[in-house]
Scaffold this motif. Structure first.
Motif, PDB file in Angstrom:
ATOM      1  N   TYR A   1      37.106  31.271   7.480  1.00  0.00           N
ATOM      2  CA  TYR A   1      37.395  29.726   7.953  1.00  0.00           C
ATOM      3  C   TYR A   1      36.432  28.758   8.148  1.00  0.00           C
ATOM      4  CZ  TYR A   1      39.801  26.795  11.128  1.00  0.00           C
ATOM      5  OH  TYR A   1      39.959  25.622  11.595  1.00  0.00           O
TER       6      TYR A   1
ATOM      7  N   VAL B   1      49.360  35.763   8.646  1.00  0.00           N
ATOM      8  CA  VAL B   1      50.288  34.858   7.175  1.00  0.00           C
ATOM      9  C   VAL B   1      50.916  35.243   6.130  1.00  0.00           C
ATOM     10  CG1 VAL B   1      50.227  33.131   6.376  1.00  0.00           C
ATOM     11  CG2 VAL B   1      49.348  32.802   8.337  1.00  0.00           C
TER      12      VAL B   1
ATOM     13  N   THR C   1      56.185  28.323   8.498  1.00  0.00           N
ATOM     14  CA  THR C   1      55.393  30.206   8.753  1.00  0.00           C
ATOM     15  C   THR C   1      54.174  29.673   8.104  1.00  0.00           C
ATOM     16  OG1 THR C   1      56.140  30.945   7.038  1.00  0.00           O
ATOM     17  CG2 THR C   1      57.095  31.401   9.225  1.00  0.00           C
TER      18      THR C   1
ATOM     19  N   SER D   1      52.002  27.017   8.185  1.00  0.00           N
ATOM     20  CA  SER D   1      51.906  25.103   8.908  1.00  0.00           C
ATOM     21  C   SER D   1      50.160  25.764   9.642  1.00  0.00           C
ATOM     22  CB  SER D   1      52.921  25.341  10.127  1.00  0.00           C
ATOM     23  OG  SER D   1      52.469  25.902  10.999  1.00  0.00           O
ATOM     24  N   SER D   2      50.334  26.661   9.243  1.00  0.00           N
ATOM     25  CA  SER D   2      49.096  27.226   9.860  1.00  0.00           C
ATOM     26  C   SER D   2      47.364  27.019   9.081  1.00  0.00           C
ATOM     27  CB  SER D   2      49.248  28.644  10.735  1.00  0.00           C
ATOM     28  OG  SER D   2      49.156  29.550   9.368  1.00  0.00           O
TER      29      SER D   2
ATOM     30  N   TYR E   1      45.285  26.257   6.494  1.00  0.00           N
ATOM     31  CA  TYR E   1      44.128  25.348   6.346  1.00  0.00           C
ATOM     32  C   TYR E   1      44.043  24.814   5.310  1.00  0.00           C
ATOM     33  CZ  TYR E   1      39.933  21.921   6.972  1.00  0.00           C
ATOM     34  OH  TYR E   1      38.407  21.517   6.111  1.00  0.00           O
TER      35      TYR E   1
END
Length: 630
Positions: free
Chosen positions: A100, A115, A427, A429-430, A432
């Motif tokens: 990340y 995810v 689902t 949407s998280s 990046y």
């Protein structure tokens, strides 16, 4: 049923014909070669010098994560110059955090853990037909009409340097799919049938292209599942016909395969052996651990539980059908379900399947993408290659409904009310999305992100100390990591080394490093490349092209010898090693120094290209391209 055709084939008039029966002229054949989906994709991306649309890696392997991200730092790159997605999958906390932070700092995309798996992320929202994507090994989007080419960490770094990926001619195998699956037979059965047909055939350099009347009879979930199992053959890549993109007929392929979905049988794989379920049930002895399956006094085979998990087991269709087949029949034993993505989990909840599974005694967990779960159940309805026992979810469901008795689902009840699945975009949407938007000044504290050991130019002369002699001819083996004599590839001569040298005085332009030796190079190459501090690797058996490439990228010189008879603390003196590589010598005379005694031996260079010699002289990939960028 899968049938392999070991000669060229044409796809024309809606069917496959052997080349020997098609009577095509050479000019027509030349045009037919250009009508495949594979040719169109490769041609559009450079043909033999490929430029990729995007890159994606599953960073659940810390080594893989380390290789790419550390290489970016070592090269001094400001960011990812090609759209790059890091999918956390089932990665540990540190790997996830590293990925990340790297995506934010260097300008990449990041798919958080839980995810979706990398392959299902591509299928749901990351791949488009005709695209060419470089991925970490095993990740594929072929079913979407895209082609995923596996790449090493250095292949990724090459793309960041805007260097085309060199591609030798690849044979394309046409896979004609026809028919429709019977009830009780699933995509895992198709995939295992394919693996069984190619058990004794090397397809590592081939592309599988799927097309035909049966493709539309498979849902996208089934195609993704089959595609990922096919990648277990070790093939180079796969690509599928889509609803609006198919091969132009006639299309020529270097080999052929037919898959008759109607004649596909329920399959089972145990300890890497694949059987039809009928063969397995009639076997006199069970070729597996009794903890997986056991036979009672009546000769019936029973399992005590099962796992429907992750990338190849936990799809919506698989779990929904598992639930429907169990409806009204309690599952006796340890049965667990883990959906492949949050989208699937949400759809299962909204459709009532999660509650149905709970009512029938099945444990339902959150999204799980890790092979660690395989030890938690005695059987697996998942097609992951590491599962100890692999079968289709329909077989597992029917068996569970019968108290664990291993039973084919062919003659079981037909499901008429299976609900449909649609991707839930919320689902994702998280995820990046930071490609091209790097925060270069971002400060991070990430243990996994550090530069490679310094790759310095190859010295004029070299003395190496054996840090590993593995699998010697006499059957003995020894292994130890290099001692901490220095912080990189080269180090100062220790008192122990000086004692071994005795009266021998090397040239003043000599540096000290490490060597390893092994009868079989594949026993040691992985460790050598992990170390990134070894200057010399000696083997008795020939290296593969990929092994030579990997060693050279790390600055390790691959040698061949007739006999591996070295000892751990012996030294090798390579006088004029840099000149020998410059002059393209095929062999070099080396002094073997042991217990203050010296004798000459001859080592042969493994086959090296001009480019590989340049890399070795510069100390490796990083050393060469870092200097070139200045």
């Amino acid at each position: 049923m899968v049938k392999v055709i070991k000669q060229g084939v044409y796809y024309q008039s809606g069917k496959i014909e052997k080349e020997s029966q098609a009577f095509m002229t050479s000019d027509k054949k030349e045009n037919a070669v250009k009508n495949t989906l594979s040719y169109a994709i490769l041609k559009a991306h450079g043909e033999k010098a490929l430029i990729f649309d995007s890159l994606l890696s599953d960073v659940s392997s810390p080594d893989y994560n380390y290789g790419i991200l550390s290489g970016v730092l070592s090269l001094g790159l400001d960011g990812f110059t090609v759209p790059y997605t890091l999918a956390a999958g089932g990665a540990d906390v540190l790997s996830t955090r590293s990925s990340y932070e790297s995506a934010k700092k260097f300008g990449g995309n990041f798919v958080p853990s839980g995810v979706a798996s990398a392959s299902y992320y591509l299928a749901d929202c990351g791949a488009k037909k005709g695209e060419l994507i470089m991925t970490s090994f095993g990740v594929s989007a072929g079913a979407c009409g895209a082609m995923c080419v596996p790449g090493s960490d250095y292949d990724f770094l090459s793309q960041f340097l805007r260097m085309p990926y060199p591609l030798e001619n690849k044979e394309v195998v046409g896979v004609f799919v026809k028919g429709k699956l019977r009830r009780g037979v699933g995509a895992i059965d198709v995939g295992l049938s394919f693996l069984k047909a190619f058990e004794e055939i090397d397809v590592s350099d081939k592309i599988f292209e799927f097309f035909g009347t049966g493709v539309t009879n498979l849902s996208m979930e089934s195609r993704v599942l089959i595609d990922n199992i096919v990648r277990e053959t070790g093939c180079f890549a796969t690509v599928w016909e889509t609803e609006d993109c198919a091969p132009v007929q006639p299309a020529f392929y270097d080999g052929g395969v037919t898959i008759d979905l109607t004649r596909t049988e329920p399959m089972i794989s145990v300890a890497d052996e694949i059987f039809t379920l009928e063969e397995f049930l009639s076997a006199e002895e069970l070729p597996c651990d009794p903890d997986l399956l056991c036979r009672n006094e009546n000769g019936e085979i029973y399992l005590n539980g099962g796992l429907v998990d992750g990338m190849l087991g936990g799809t919506f269709e698989n779990i929904a059908e598992f639930a429907e087949l169990l409806r009204g029949a309690k599952a006796e034993g340890d049965y667990r379900v883990y959906p492949v993505s949050r989208s699937v989990l949400k759809a299962l909840a909204e459709s009532g399947y999660l509650s149905l599974l709970s009512e029938e005694g099945v444990s339902v967990g959150e999204v799980a993408l890790s092979n660690d779960l395989y030890d938690a159940a005695t059987a697996c309805a998942v097609a992951g290659r590491y599962a100890p026992l692999r079968l289709d979810v329909r077989t597992l469901a029917v068996s569970a409904s019968l108290g664990g008795k291993l039973t084919s689902a062919l003659e079981y009840k037909e499901i008429k009310r299976l609900k449909k699945y649609a991707v839930n975009e919320d689902t994702y949407s998280s995820v990046y999305l930071g490609a091209g938007k790097g925060e270069k000044e971002m400060k991070t504290e990430c243990d996994y992100r550090y530069a490679f050991p310094l790759q310095e130019p190859l010295p004029k002369n070299l003395i190496t100390r054996f840090s590993c002699v593995y699998g010697v001819d006499e059957g003995e083996s020894d292994f130890s990591y290099p001692e901490a004599d220095g912080e990189g590839r080269y180090f100062e001569a220790s008192e122990k080394i000086k004692k071994t040298l005795g009266d021998f005085v090397p040239d003043e332009n000599t540096r000290y490093s490490y060597a390893v030796a092994s009868v079989f190079p594949d026993d040691i190459c992985g460790e050598v490349c992990d170390e990134k501090m070894i200057s010399v690797c000696i083997a008795k058996e020939a290296y593969s092209e990929e092994e030579i490439k990997a060693l050279v990228n790390d600055g390790t010189i691959p040698f061949l010898t007739d006999k591996i008879a070295f000892k751990m603390d012996e030294l090798l003196y390579f006088e004029g090693i840099a000149e020998a590589i410059k002059r393209k010598e095929e062999r070099i005379v080396v002094k073997l120094i042991s217990k203050r005694k010296t004798r000459d031996i001859v080592l042969n260079f493994a086959p090296l290209t001009e480019e590989q010699r340049k890399l070795l002289l510069a100390g490796g990939f990083i050393g060469y391209y870092k200097k070139k960028r200045k």
